[in-house]
Scaffold this motif. Structure first.
Motif, PDB file in Angstrom:
ATOM      1  N   SER A  92       0.823  -1.197   0.000  1.00 49.29           N
ATOM      2  CA  SER A  92       0.000   0.000   0.000  1.00 49.29           C
ATOM      3  C   SER A  92       0.861   1.253   0.000  1.00 49.29           C
ATOM      4  CB  SER A  92      -0.918   0.003   1.227  1.00 49.29           C
ATOM      5  OG  SER A  92      -0.149   0.207   2.383  1.00 49.29           O
ATOM      6  N   SER A  93       0.243   2.367  -0.347  1.00 44.83           N
ATOM      7  CA  SER A  93       0.976   3.627  -0.414  1.00 44.83           C
ATOM      8  C   SER A  93       1.466   4.071   0.959  1.00 44.83           C
ATOM      9  CB  SER A  93       0.105   4.716  -1.045  1.00 44.83           C
ATOM     10  OG  SER A  93      -1.047   4.920  -0.265  1.00 44.83           O
ATOM     11  N   VAL A  94       0.759   3.675   2.017  1.00 49.62           N
ATOM     12  CA  VAL A  94       1.183   4.047   3.365  1.00 49.62           C
ATOM     13  C   VAL A  94       2.524   3.398   3.685  1.00 49.62           C
ATOM     14  CG1 VAL A  94       0.615   3.892   5.802  1.00 49.62           C
ATOM     15  CG2 VAL A  94      -1.166   4.419   4.147  1.00 49.62           C
ATOM     16  N   LYS A  95       2.689   2.123   3.330  1.00 51.10           N
ATOM     17  CA  LYS A  95       3.952   1.438   3.599  1.00 51.10           C
ATOM     18  C   LYS A  95       5.072   2.022   2.754  1.00 51.10           C
ATOM     19  CE  LYS A  95       1.933  -2.921   5.059  1.00 51.10           C
ATOM     20  NZ  LYS A  95       1.764  -4.340   4.746  1.00 51.10           N
ATOM     21  N   LYS A  96       4.763   2.368   1.518  1.00 51.83           N
ATOM     22  CA  LYS A  96       5.769   3.003   0.666  1.00 51.83           C
ATOM     23  C   LYS A  96       6.130   4.383   1.202  1.00 51.83           C
ATOM     24  CE  LYS A  96       4.407   0.731  -3.602  1.00 51.83           C
ATOM     25  NZ  LYS A  96       3.789   0.927  -4.916  1.00 51.83           N
ATOM     26  N   LYS A 139       8.338  11.851   6.166  1.00 48.85           N
ATOM     27  CA  LYS A 139       8.572  12.089   7.584  1.00 48.85           C
ATOM     28  C   LYS A 139       7.484  11.385   8.389  1.00 48.85           C
ATOM     29  CE  LYS A 139      10.417  16.656   6.585  1.00 48.85           C
ATOM     30  NZ  LYS A 139      10.205  18.090   6.710  1.00 48.85           N
ATOM     31  N   PRO A 140       7.750  11.074   9.649  1.00 47.12           N
ATOM     32  CA  PRO A 140       6.735  10.408  10.478  1.00 47.12           C
ATOM     33  C   PRO A 140       5.421  11.187  10.567  1.00 47.12           C
ATOM     34  CG  PRO A 140       8.860  10.301  11.552  1.00 47.12           C
ATOM     35  CD  PRO A 140       9.027  11.173  10.333  1.00 47.12           C
ATOM     36  N   GLU A 166       1.678   9.751   9.639  1.00 42.92           N
ATOM     37  CA  GLU A 166       0.568   9.827  10.579  1.00 42.92           C
ATOM     38  C   GLU A 166      -0.621  10.530   9.947  1.00 42.92           C
ATOM     39  OE1 GLU A 166       2.061  11.690  14.089  1.00 42.92           O
ATOM     40  OE2 GLU A 166       3.387  10.016  14.566  1.00 42.92           O
ATOM     41  N   ALA A 167      -0.376  11.564   9.160  1.00 39.31           N
ATOM     42  CA  ALA A 167      -1.457  12.272   8.484  1.00 39.31           C
ATOM     43  C   ALA A 167      -2.153  11.355   7.472  1.00 39.31           C
ATOM     44  CB  ALA A 167      -0.920  13.516   7.796  1.00 39.31           C
ATOM     45  N   ILE A 168      -1.373  10.570   6.751  1.00 42.41           N
ATOM     46  CA  ILE A 168      -1.952   9.619   5.791  1.00 42.41           C
ATOM     47  C   ILE A 168      -2.783   8.580   6.525  1.00 42.41           C
ATOM     48  CG2 ILE A 168      -1.391   7.766   4.167  1.00 42.41           C
ATOM     49  CD1 ILE A 168       1.074   9.433   3.354  1.00 42.41           C
ATOM     50  N   ASN A 169      -2.258   8.060   7.632  1.00 45.41           N
ATOM     51  CA  ASN A 169      -2.996   7.060   8.418  1.00 45.41           C
ATOM     52  C   ASN A 169      -4.289   7.646   8.966  1.00 45.41           C
ATOM     53  OD1 ASN A 169      -1.090   5.094   7.989  1.00 45.41           O
ATOM     54  ND2 ASN A 169      -0.019   5.461   9.912  1.00 45.41           N
ATOM     55  N   GLN A 170      -4.233   8.869   9.445  1.00 45.10           N
ATOM     56  CA  GLN A 170      -5.420   9.531  10.004  1.00 45.10           C
ATOM     57  C   GLN A 170      -6.467   9.742   8.914  1.00 45.10           C
ATOM     58  OE1 GLN A 170      -5.938   9.993  13.154  1.00 45.10           O
ATOM     59  NE2 GLN A 170      -7.864  11.064  12.980  1.00 45.10           N
TER      60      GLN A 170
END
Length: 64
Positions: free
Chosen positions: A16-20, A26-27, A31-35
Motif C-alpha cells: 500500500s501507499s502508506v507502507k511506501k 517524515k513520520p 501519521e497524516a496519511i494514516n489519520q
C-alpha cells in the motif's frame, strides 16, 4: 470474513501507499496519511450501516 478472503486473494498486489510512504516521508506525514485513511474508513462504515438500516426498515414496511 469477506475482507480476509479478499486480502488473501490479493496477496500478489504491491504494498500500500502508506507502507511506501513510510520509507520516504517524515513520520508526521505518515501519521497524516494514516489519520486520513482512518477517517475515510469510518465514514464508509457509517454509510454502510446507514444504508443497511434503511434497507431493513423499508423491507419491514414492505412485507408487514
Amino acid at each position: 470474513m469477506f475482507y480476509i478472503q479478499l486480502k488473501q486473494r490479493r496477496w500478489h498486489k504491491p504494498e500500500s501507499s502508506v507502507k511506501k510512504a513510510a520509507s520516504t516521508c517524515k513520520p508526521s506525514e505518515v501519521e497524516a496519511i494514516n489519520q486520513k485513511s482512518f477517517k475515510f474508513a469510518v465514514s464508509k462504515i457509517k454509510e454502510y450501516i446507514r444504508n443497511t438500516q434503511q434497507a431493513c426498515y423499508l423491507e419491514f414496511r414492505l412485507f408487514s
